[in-house]
Enzyme design. Structure first.
Site, short mmCIF file in Angstrom:
data_model
loop_
_atom_site.label_atom_id
_atom_site.label_comp_id
_atom_site.label_asym_id
_atom_site.label_seq_id
_atom_site.Cartn_x
_atom_site.Cartn_y
_atom_site.Cartn_z
CE1 TYR A 121 -3.38 2.80 0.86
CE2 TYR A 121 -2.65 2.71 3.15
CZ TYR A 121 -3.42 3.29 2.15
OH TYR A 121 -4.23 4.34 2.47
CB ALA B 194 5.98 0.00 -1.14
NE ARG C 23 6.27 -11.94 0.58
CZ ARG C 23 5.51 -12.22 1.61
NH1 ARG C 23 5.79 -13.25 2.37
NH2 ARG C 23 4.45 -11.47 1.89
CB SER D 115 7.73 -4.83 7.73
OG SER D 115 8.02 -5.42 8.98
CE LYS E 82 7.02 -1.21 11.08
NZ LYS E 82 7.62 -1.56 9.78
N PRO F 99 4.97 6.51 10.62
CG PRO F 99 4.39 5.73 8.50
CD PRO F 99 5.36 5.51 9.62
CG MET G 128 -3.85 3.04 12.46
SD MET G 128 -3.81 1.38 11.76
CE MET G 128 -5.55 1.04 11.64
CB VAL G 129 -1.07 4.62 6.29
CG1 VAL G 129 -0.99 5.35 4.96
CG2 VAL G 129 0.22 4.81 7.08
P1 NDP Z 1 1.04 -3.94 2.88
O1 NDP Z 1 0.48 -5.14 3.55
O2 NDP Z 1 0.28 -3.32 1.80
O3 NDP Z 1 2.52 -4.25 2.39
C1 NDP Z 1 3.42 -5.02 3.10
C2 NDP Z 1 4.58 -5.32 2.21
O4 NDP Z 1 5.54 -6.11 2.93
C3 NDP Z 1 4.17 -6.13 0.99
O5 NDP Z 1 4.79 -5.58 -0.13
C4 NDP Z 1 4.71 -7.51 1.28
O6 NDP Z 1 5.16 -8.17 0.13
C5 NDP Z 1 5.92 -7.20 2.13
N1 NDP Z 1 6.26 -8.38 2.93
C6 NDP Z 1 5.61 -8.88 3.99
N2 NDP Z 1 6.23 -9.99 4.44
C7 NDP Z 1 7.30 -10.18 3.62
C8 NDP Z 1 8.34 -11.16 3.54
N3 NDP Z 1 8.42 -12.18 4.41
N4 NDP Z 1 9.27 -11.04 2.55
C9 NDP Z 1 9.21 -10.02 1.66
N5 NDP Z 1 8.24 -9.08 1.69
C10 NDP Z 1 7.31 -9.17 2.66
O7 NDP Z 1 1.32 -2.95 4.08
P2 NDP Z 1 1.61 -1.39 4.22
O8 NDP Z 1 1.90 -0.74 2.95
O9 NDP Z 1 0.55 -0.89 5.08
O10 NDP Z 1 2.95 -1.45 5.10
C11 NDP Z 1 4.23 -1.18 4.58
C12 NDP Z 1 5.14 -0.79 5.69
O11 NDP Z 1 4.60 0.33 6.37
C13 NDP Z 1 5.36 -1.85 6.75
O12 NDP Z 1 6.71 -1.76 7.17
C14 NDP Z 1 4.42 -1.42 7.87
O13 NDP Z 1 4.84 -1.88 9.11
C15 NDP Z 1 4.56 0.09 7.75
N6 NDP Z 1 3.46 0.86 8.34
C16 NDP Z 1 2.18 0.73 7.88
C17 NDP Z 1 1.16 1.50 8.42
C18 NDP Z 1 -0.26 1.42 7.92
O14 NDP Z 1 -1.15 1.90 8.60
N7 NDP Z 1 -0.52 0.87 6.76
C19 NDP Z 1 1.43 2.42 9.53
C20 NDP Z 1 2.81 2.51 9.91
C21 NDP Z 1 3.78 1.75 9.33
P3 NDP Z 1 4.24 -9.13 -0.76
O15 NDP Z 1 3.55 -8.20 -1.70
O16 NDP Z 1 5.21 -10.03 -1.41
O17 NDP Z 1 3.28 -9.81 0.16
#
Ligand code: NDP
Length: 318
Positions: free
Chosen positions: A11, A13, A32, A81, A162, A185, A187-188
């Site tokens: 989301y 990224a 992945r 993550s 985290k 951040p 909650m996004v």
């Molecule tokens: P998403 O679930 O949309 O994205 C998570 C990403 O992490 C995916 O691209 C996923 O890859 C990847 N991932 C998870 N596990 C693995 C693994 N074992 N190996 C490789 N890749 C992996 O989440 P968000 O965009 O919300 O989160 C992105 C980051 O932002 C995280 O670090 C999260 O902790 C942080 N964050 C998010 C917030 C929110 O409210 N959304 C708030 C604060 C921080 P794949 O596509 O291959 O599954």
């Protein structure tokens, strides 16, 4: 310039990749499974993607997995993550990918002298979860750290993941002279580019999908475009350093429910909390440091509207 974004299909990224391409960067995006068309289609369609987006397969838990993608990059955005809440085995589902994955990426960065700065997507989850009372007068800021023991005692495993990941990153960066900046951040919310529902957007979907109740909980909220922009600013502004909390407003779910009722009178938005306890108190999160990155702080009302419109467009709801 060439930069790397890990977990590029996620989301947050996806918005980072979009803005980087708009700004003329060449982006090496790790995923992945590069064969998963459904997960990647939205990235391949971005403006500039044909010319400047390159996909790499990498896994957080596979050693040296990021070596070749990071090599030659000027900057690295480590976002990958897991953000999941219902877990059976916190160690394997959350803690290992968060902590070992972060160290894995940083180890690759050490091997590549071209890397000038690493921007890590941390979270308010690594800032605000400790014994300190949180009341309306309290201002949480970048000097706060979540306490791993507190997270363990309360079974808040995502917060623990985290917290441990950011802590490990700072230690490793110090020992290996990496220029690390973290974006933290809350909650996004805001529009989704990707096809799959992520956890924070799901929290909003639950408020408009006929649920009887809303969670009795209070979080900070921030728009995904502000978050993506903050990552790029944290990389581009030479003097940026340390951590940057990103919160437009702290609000209880009852306040979100009220905003959504006002915006969408025809939706059935829950009117009561999931338990009878007093509402979890609100608190404040300092915007001062984030303002130095030039963050806009899109108002929560706008962010919620954008989220719902996006959920409708993607057919998660009517
Ligand atoms: P998403 O679930 O949309 O994205 C998570 C990403 O992490 C995916 O691209 C996923 O890859 C990847 N991932 C998870 N596990 C693995 C693994 N074992 N190996 C490789 N890749 C992996 O989440 P968000 O965009 O919300 O989160 C992105 C980051 O932002 C995280 O670090 C999260 O902790 C942080 N964050 C998010 C917030 C929110 O409210 N959304 C708030 C604060 C921080 P794949 O596509 O291959 O599954």
């Amino acid at each position: 310039k060439v930069v790397c974004v890990t977990g590029a299909s996620g989301y947050i990224a996806s918005w980072i990749v979009k803005f980087l391409l708009q700004r003329g960067y060449t982006v090496r995006a790790t995923v992945r499974n590069p064969g998963d068309h459904k997960k990647l289609e939205h990235l391949l369609k971005l403006e500039g993607a044909k010319e400047r987006l390159h996909l790499f397969k990498a896994d957080l838990l596979a050693e040296n997995s990021f070596d070749s993608v990071v090599e030659g990059c000027d900057g690295v955005f480590h976002t990958a993550s897991p953000f999941i809440v219902n877990v059976k085995d916190p160690q394997t589902e959350l803690l290992d990918p968060a902590v070992k994955g972060t160290l894995n990426v940083l180890k690759s960065c050490v091997k590549s002298p071209s890397v000038k700065r690493v921007v890590l997507t941390s979270s308010v989850a690594a800032v605000a979860y400790n014994e300190r009372p949180k009341t309306p007068e309290v201002v949480v800021d970048e000097t706060w750290f979540s306490n791993p023991d507190y997270c363990r005692e309360n079974g808040i495993w995502y917060m623990l993941s985290k917290t441990l990941a950011e802590d490990a990153a700072w230690k490793f960066a110090k020992e290996n002279s990496i220029d690390l900046v973290t974006v933290n951040p809350a909650m996004v919310v805001g529009p989704l580019l990707q096809a799959e529902l992520n956890t924070s957007a799901a929290a909003i979907l639950n408020l408009i999908n006929g649920s009887e109740t809303f969670p009795n909980d209070t979080y900070g909220w921030i728009n995904v475009k502000d978050v993506a922009n903050a990552h790029i600013q944290a990389y581009e502004i030479a003097s940026a350093s340390g951590r940057y909390c990103l919160v437009e407003r702290v609000a209880h779910f009852s306040e979100l429910a009220k905003i959504l009722r006002d915006l969408y009178p025809t939706y059935q938005v829950p009117k009561k909390a999931a338990n009878d306890k007093p509402y979890v108190s609100t608190f404040q999160v300092s915007k001062e440091k984030a303002k130095t990155l030039g963050i806009e702080f899109i108002p929560l009302e706008v962010s919620l509207k954008e989220t719902v419109e996006s959920l409708k467009e993607k057919k998660f709801t009517n």
